[in-house]
Design an enzyme around this catalytic site. Structure first.
Site, mmCIF file in Angstrom:
data_model
loop_
_atom_site.group_PDB
_atom_site.id
_atom_site.type_symbol
_atom_site.label_atom_id
_atom_site.label_comp_id
_atom_site.label_asym_id
_atom_site.label_seq_id
_atom_site.Cartn_x
_atom_site.Cartn_y
_atom_site.Cartn_z
ATOM 1 N N ASP A 162 0.726 -1.063 0.167
ATOM 2 C CA ASP A 162 0.029 -0.227 0.028
ATOM 3 C C ASP A 162 0.947 1.370 0.059
ATOM 4 O O ASP A 162 2.170 0.960 0.241
ATOM 5 C CB ASP A 162 -0.741 -0.168 1.258
ATOM 6 C CG ASP A 162 -1.682 1.209 1.749
ATOM 7 O OD1 ASP A 162 -2.127 1.646 0.483
ATOM 8 O OD2 ASP A 162 -1.352 1.929 2.890
ATOM 9 N N ASP B 200 -0.318 5.237 0.943
ATOM 10 C CA ASP B 200 -0.457 6.226 2.020
ATOM 11 C C ASP B 200 -0.666 5.463 3.596
ATOM 12 O O ASP B 200 -1.554 4.610 3.412
ATOM 13 C CB ASP B 200 -1.784 7.004 1.887
ATOM 14 C CG ASP B 200 -1.691 7.681 0.499
ATOM 15 O OD1 ASP B 200 -0.883 8.635 0.640
ATOM 16 O OD2 ASP B 200 -2.120 7.340 -0.543
HETATM 17 C C1 XBP Z 1 -5.206 6.289 0.894
HETATM 18 C C2 XBP Z 1 -6.287 7.249 0.050
HETATM 19 C C3 XBP Z 1 -5.985 8.387 -0.685
HETATM 20 C C4 XBP Z 1 -5.214 9.435 -0.196
HETATM 21 C C5 XBP Z 1 -5.660 10.554 -0.960
HETATM 22 O O1 XBP Z 1 -4.805 5.261 -0.247
HETATM 23 O O2 XBP Z 1 -7.533 7.017 0.457
HETATM 24 O O3 XBP Z 1 -7.210 8.620 -1.314
HETATM 25 O O4 XBP Z 1 -5.867 9.791 1.085
HETATM 26 O O5 XBP Z 1 -4.712 10.424 -2.257
HETATM 27 P P1 XBP Z 1 -3.747 4.214 0.304
HETATM 28 P P2 XBP Z 1 -5.805 10.917 -3.435
HETATM 29 O O6 XBP Z 1 -3.705 3.794 1.425
HETATM 30 O O7 XBP Z 1 -4.722 2.892 -0.442
HETATM 31 O O8 XBP Z 1 -2.370 4.391 -0.567
HETATM 32 O O9 XBP Z 1 -6.244 12.185 -3.474
HETATM 33 O O10 XBP Z 1 -4.750 10.687 -4.823
HETATM 34 O O11 XBP Z 1 -7.019 9.892 -3.684
HETATM 35 MG MG MG Z 2 -2.949 3.156 3.523
#
Ligand code: XBP
Ligand code: MG
Length: 231
Positions: free
Chosen positions: A10, A12
């Site tokens: 993953d 973020d």
């Molecule tokens: C995390 C998310 C993303 C980010 C914002 O994704 O939900 O939406 O918060 O990014 P993960 P965007 O943990 O799956 O990586 O604005 O590009 O959507």
């Molecule tokens: Mg995440």
């Protein structure tokens, strides 16, 4: 006996703490630039994180938290606001303000050096995921970078993990996922994948009953631990 053939990350919250001091700040800059008096503080943002995807998160906020008449078509308005937010987010990354979490670089490098395949499965927009990688580690280490709108439904739906498995042409028992959130765990689990959770401040109280193991950071684990866990 299973043999580890790929590690799927993953982005973020897992590779880096991108949310509180990255995406959240960028959303607020975009709101300000659009003359909206919206401010997402740290606690509110924690609630809003239940909705994966920046566009979906803005839509959820408009629908459930405020009274708002968009100046033109709502979907277009959200797309434009999200693009502005992503511009601010990528500026933050280019300034080098967000680094990888402890242990991330070592595990990725070790995995790559051992010839085990690497992939990314994220709800984030592709350009945001790439900007984070480019600022911190060679994106070419990852054979597949699956992101954002490439699939119909975002996490907790399994779509992004099923997409990665299809592209890797591997069955799930040959892979391990590294995630930080309950939605991510649900997505991976529904795709039949075993998951290690590396918690952070926003996800510490999530339900991780389905995880193979829960750790505080990737400093606590190495590749041979992962290989033992799935064998
Ligand atoms: C995390 C998310 C993303 C980010 C914002 O994704 O939900 O939406 O918060 O990014 P993960 P965007 O943990 O799956 O990586 O604005 O590009 O959507
Ligand atoms: Mg995440």
């Amino acid at each position: 006996m299973g043999q580890l053939e790929a590690l799927i990350f993953d982005v973020d919250g897992t590779l880096a703490e991108t949310e509180r001091d990255g995406h959240r700040i960028a959303f607020n800059h975009a709101f300000n630039e659009a003359n909206l008096n919206w401010q997402w503080d740290v606690n509110l943002y924690g609630e809003l994180l239940k909705i994966g995807g920046g566009k979906e998160r803005i839509g959820h906020y408009i629908k459930n938290y405020i009274e708002f008449e968009p100046p033109y078509n709502l979907d277009e308005f959200i797309v434009n606001l999200h693009q502005s937010k992503n511009k601010f987010y990528q500026e933050l990354l280019n300034q080098g303000t967000i680094s990888l979490r402890p242990g991330v670089k070592n595990l990725i490098t070790e995995t790559h050096d051992q010839g085990i395949r690497l992939a990314i499965a994220t709800t984030s927009t592709l350009s945001n995921a790439l900007a984070l990688l480019e600022a911190n580690i060679d994106p070419n280490y990852f054979e597949i970078i699956a992101a954002g709108d490439i699939v119909a439904q975002k996490k907790p739906a399994p779509d992004i993990y099923l997409y990665v498995l299809e592209k890797l042409n591997l069955s799930p028992e040959k892979c391990v996922v590294i995630e930080d959130s309950e939605a991510g765990l649900q997505a991976a689990n529904q795709a039949g994948l075993k998951t290690i959770i590396t918690v952070n401040d926003y996800t510490i109280n999530h339900n991780f009953d389905l995880a193979l193991k829960v750790i505080n950071s990737l400093e606590e684990i190495n590749l041979s631990d992962l290989q033992k866990l799935i064998s």
